[in-house]
Design a protein around this motif. Structure first.
Motif, PDB file in Angstrom:
ATOM      1  N   LEU A   1      -5.480  49.406  27.620  1.00 39.15           N
ATOM      2  CA  LEU A   1      -5.552  48.464  26.504  1.00 39.15           C
ATOM      3  C   LEU A   1      -5.826  49.135  25.157  1.00 39.15           C
ATOM      4  N   SER A   2      -6.452  50.292  25.169  1.00 39.24           N
ATOM      5  CA  SER A   2      -6.752  50.990  23.909  1.00 39.24           C
ATOM      6  C   SER A   2      -5.475  51.398  23.167  1.00 39.24           C
ATOM      7  N   ALA A   3      -4.341  51.435  23.848  1.00 33.62           N
ATOM      8  CA  ALA A   3      -3.071  51.781  23.199  1.00 33.62           C
ATOM      9  C   ALA A   3      -2.684  50.751  22.144  1.00 33.62           C
ATOM     10  N   PHE A   4      -3.301  49.562  22.190  1.00 28.88           N
ATOM     11  CA  PHE A   4      -2.978  48.499  21.235  1.00 28.88           C
ATOM     12  C   PHE A   4      -3.930  48.454  20.037  1.00 28.88           C
ATOM     13  N   ALA A   5      -4.814  49.424  19.901  1.00 31.76           N
ATOM     14  CA  ALA A   5      -5.865  49.385  18.873  1.00 31.76           C
ATOM     15  C   ALA A   5      -5.325  49.261  17.455  1.00 31.76           C
ATOM     16  N   ALA A   6      -4.148  49.804  17.158  1.00 39.27           N
ATOM     17  CA  ALA A   6      -3.609  49.763  15.795  1.00 39.27           C
ATOM     18  C   ALA A   6      -2.610  48.627  15.580  1.00 39.27           C
ATOM     19  N   VAL A   7      -2.433  47.747  16.567  1.00 36.97           N
ATOM     20  CA  VAL A   7      -1.487  46.637  16.438  1.00 36.97           C
ATOM     21  C   VAL A   7      -2.032  45.611  15.452  1.00 36.97           C
ATOM     22  N   ASP A   8      -1.162  45.186  14.524  1.00 33.56           N
ATOM     23  CA  ASP A   8      -1.555  44.215  13.500  1.00 33.56           C
ATOM     24  C   ASP A   8      -1.497  42.778  14.000  1.00 33.56           C
ATOM     25  N   SER A   9      -0.398  42.434  14.672  1.00 34.48           N
ATOM     26  CA  SER A   9      -0.192  41.070  15.136  1.00 34.48           C
ATOM     27  C   SER A   9       0.906  41.066  16.195  1.00 34.48           C
ATOM     28  N   ILE A  10       1.092  39.904  16.799  1.00 30.73           N
ATOM     29  CA  ILE A  10       2.163  39.729  17.780  1.00 30.73           C
ATOM     30  C   ILE A  10       2.894  38.422  17.476  1.00 30.73           C
ATOM     31  N   SER A  11       4.133  38.342  17.934  1.00 30.09           N
ATOM     32  CA  SER A  11       4.906  37.106  17.863  1.00 30.09           C
ATOM     33  C   SER A  11       5.371  36.780  19.276  1.00 30.09           C
ATOM     34  N   ILE A  12       5.153  35.539  19.677  1.00 30.53           N
ATOM     35  CA  ILE A  12       5.584  35.069  20.991  1.00 30.53           C
ATOM     36  C   ILE A  12       6.629  33.995  20.737  1.00 30.53           C
ATOM     37  N   GLN A  13       7.837  34.210  21.260  1.00 36.06           N
ATOM     38  CA  GLN A  13       8.964  33.331  20.951  1.00 36.06           C
ATOM     39  C   GLN A  13       9.687  32.917  22.224  1.00 36.06           C
ATOM     40  N   ASN A  14      10.531  31.914  22.102  1.00 32.76           N
ATOM     41  CA  ASN A  14      11.431  31.469  23.177  1.00 32.76           C
ATOM     42  C   ASN A  14      10.702  31.253  24.498  1.00 32.76           C
ATOM     43  N   GLU A  15       9.571  30.560  24.442  1.00 31.03           N
ATOM     44  CA  GLU A  15       8.776  30.331  25.646  1.00 31.03           C
ATOM     45  C   GLU A  15       9.430  29.289  26.554  1.00 31.03           C
ATOM     46  N   GLU A  16       9.365  29.565  27.849  1.00 29.32           N
ATOM     47  CA  GLU A  16       9.956  28.667  28.836  1.00 29.32           C
ATOM     48  C   GLU A  16       9.155  28.772  30.126  1.00 29.32           C
ATOM     49  N   VAL A  17       8.970  27.652  30.810  1.00 30.68           N
ATOM     50  CA  VAL A  17       8.258  27.622  32.076  1.00 30.68           C
ATOM     51  C   VAL A  17       9.218  27.172  33.168  1.00 30.68           C
ATOM     52  N   VAL A  18       9.252  27.930  34.261  1.00 26.93           N
ATOM     53  CA  VAL A  18      10.008  27.570  35.449  1.00 26.93           C
ATOM     54  C   VAL A  18       8.983  27.417  36.567  1.00 26.93           C
ATOM     55  N   ARG A  19       9.009  26.265  37.228  1.00 29.20           N
ATOM     56  CA  ARG A  19       7.966  25.994  38.217  1.00 29.20           C
ATOM     57  C   ARG A  19       8.563  25.596  39.559  1.00 29.20           C
ATOM     58  N   SER A  20       7.930  26.078  40.614  1.00 27.18           N
ATOM     59  CA  SER A  20       8.285  25.698  41.976  1.00 27.18           C
ATOM     60  C   SER A  20       6.994  25.547  42.767  1.00 27.18           C
ATOM     61  N   GLY A  21       6.587  24.330  42.968  1.00 22.87           N
ATOM     62  CA  GLY A  21       5.351  24.067  43.709  1.00 22.87           C
ATOM     63  C   GLY A  21       4.157  24.743  43.073  1.00 22.87           C
ATOM     64  N   ALA A  22       3.495  25.607  43.840  1.00 28.35           N
ATOM     65  CA  ALA A  22       2.288  26.272  43.378  1.00 28.35           C
ATOM     66  C   ALA A  22       2.574  27.601  42.677  1.00 28.35           C
ATOM     67  N   THR A  23       3.841  27.843  42.337  1.00 29.80           N
ATOM     68  CA  THR A  23       4.223  29.060  41.621  1.00 29.80           C
ATOM     69  C   THR A  23       4.888  28.675  40.308  1.00 29.80           C
ATOM     70  N   ALA A  24       4.561  29.406  39.252  1.00 30.36           N
ATOM     71  CA  ALA A  24       5.186  29.163  37.956  1.00 30.36           C
ATOM     72  C   ALA A  24       5.486  30.498  37.292  1.00 30.36           C
ATOM     73  N   ILE A  25       6.599  30.540  36.596  1.00 32.07           N
ATOM     74  CA  ILE A  25       7.005  31.728  35.851  1.00 32.07           C
ATOM     75  C   ILE A  25       7.093  31.340  34.392  1.00 32.07           C
ATOM     76  N   VAL A  26       6.414  32.101  33.540  1.00 29.77           N
ATOM     77  CA  VAL A  26       6.517  31.898  32.098  1.00 29.77           C
ATOM     78  C   VAL A  26       7.383  33.026  31.545  1.00 29.77           C
ATOM     79  N   LEU A  27       8.462  32.644  30.877  1.00 31.56           N
ATOM     80  CA  LEU A  27       9.375  33.590  30.251  1.00 31.56           C
ATOM     81  C   LEU A  27       9.208  33.492  28.750  1.00 31.56           C
ATOM     82  N   ASN A  28       9.257  34.624  28.067  1.00 37.10           N
ATOM     83  CA  ASN A  28       9.179  34.604  26.608  1.00 37.10           C
ATOM     84  C   ASN A  28       9.656  35.930  26.033  1.00 37.10           C
TER      85      ASN A  28
END
Length: 163
Positions: free
Chosen positions: A82-109
């Motif tokens: 995690l220390s590799a991210f110490a100089a990161v300014d910000s993040i952008s999370i885009q195109n989020e989508e959830v695919v679900r099957s019973g007790a399993t879910a996949i989040v794509l972004n």
């Protein structure tokens, strides 16, 4: 952009249909919001805060991650890096989508990290990445993260606007 959304939606709808997702619309909306929030919080705590606490609280020792470049990492290796991210300014999370099957879910972004990475990947520009996060639901209906895969977008699909 529109074609990416349509293509992504068609894939998501097809996956959901094939997986037999049968969740009432209201409940599905609530579950989707919960999963998207868990996914966002994982990114924020790991990348922006370099804090492994949230990952520890919603995963177990079997958690595995496919890091950019194809390196498979255990939960402990992820936390150590995690220390590799110490100089990161910000993040952008885009195109989020959830695919679900019973007790399993996949989040794509799509994830964009703004700022330099350190550690062994210092100097490598991964650019935007497609991310797939897998969640499982236990008997108490609590979601936990099982695995995550981050794949840098290749220049070709980037130029076409599909990654």
């Amino acid at each position: 952009m529109k074609s990416r959304w349509l293509a992504g939606s068609a894939v998501g709808l097809t996956l959901a249909t094939l997986l037999g997702t049968a969740v009432p619309a209201l409940a599905q909306g609530t579950v989707e919001r919960e999963l998207l929030e868990l996914n966002r919080k994982l990114f924020e705590t790991q990348i922006l805060q370099q804090d492994p606490g949230f990952l520890l609280s919603i995963s177990n020792e079997s958690y595995v991650e496919v890091a950019p470049g194809g390196v498979i990492e255990s939960r402990e290796e992820v936390m150590t890096g995690l220390s590799a991210f110490a100089a990161v300014d910000s993040i952008s999370i885009q195109n989020e989508e959830v695919v679900r099957s019973g007790a399993t879910a996949i989040v794509l972004n799509r994830l964009v990290i703004h700022g330099p990475l350190g550690g062994p990947v210092s100097g490598i520009d991964f650019g935007p990445m497609s991310v797939m996060t897998v969640f499982g639901q236990d008997g108490d209906e609590r979601w936990s993260v099982v695995s995550r895969a981050l794949s840098p977008c290749h220049p070709g699909p980037l130029e076409l606007g599909i990654c």
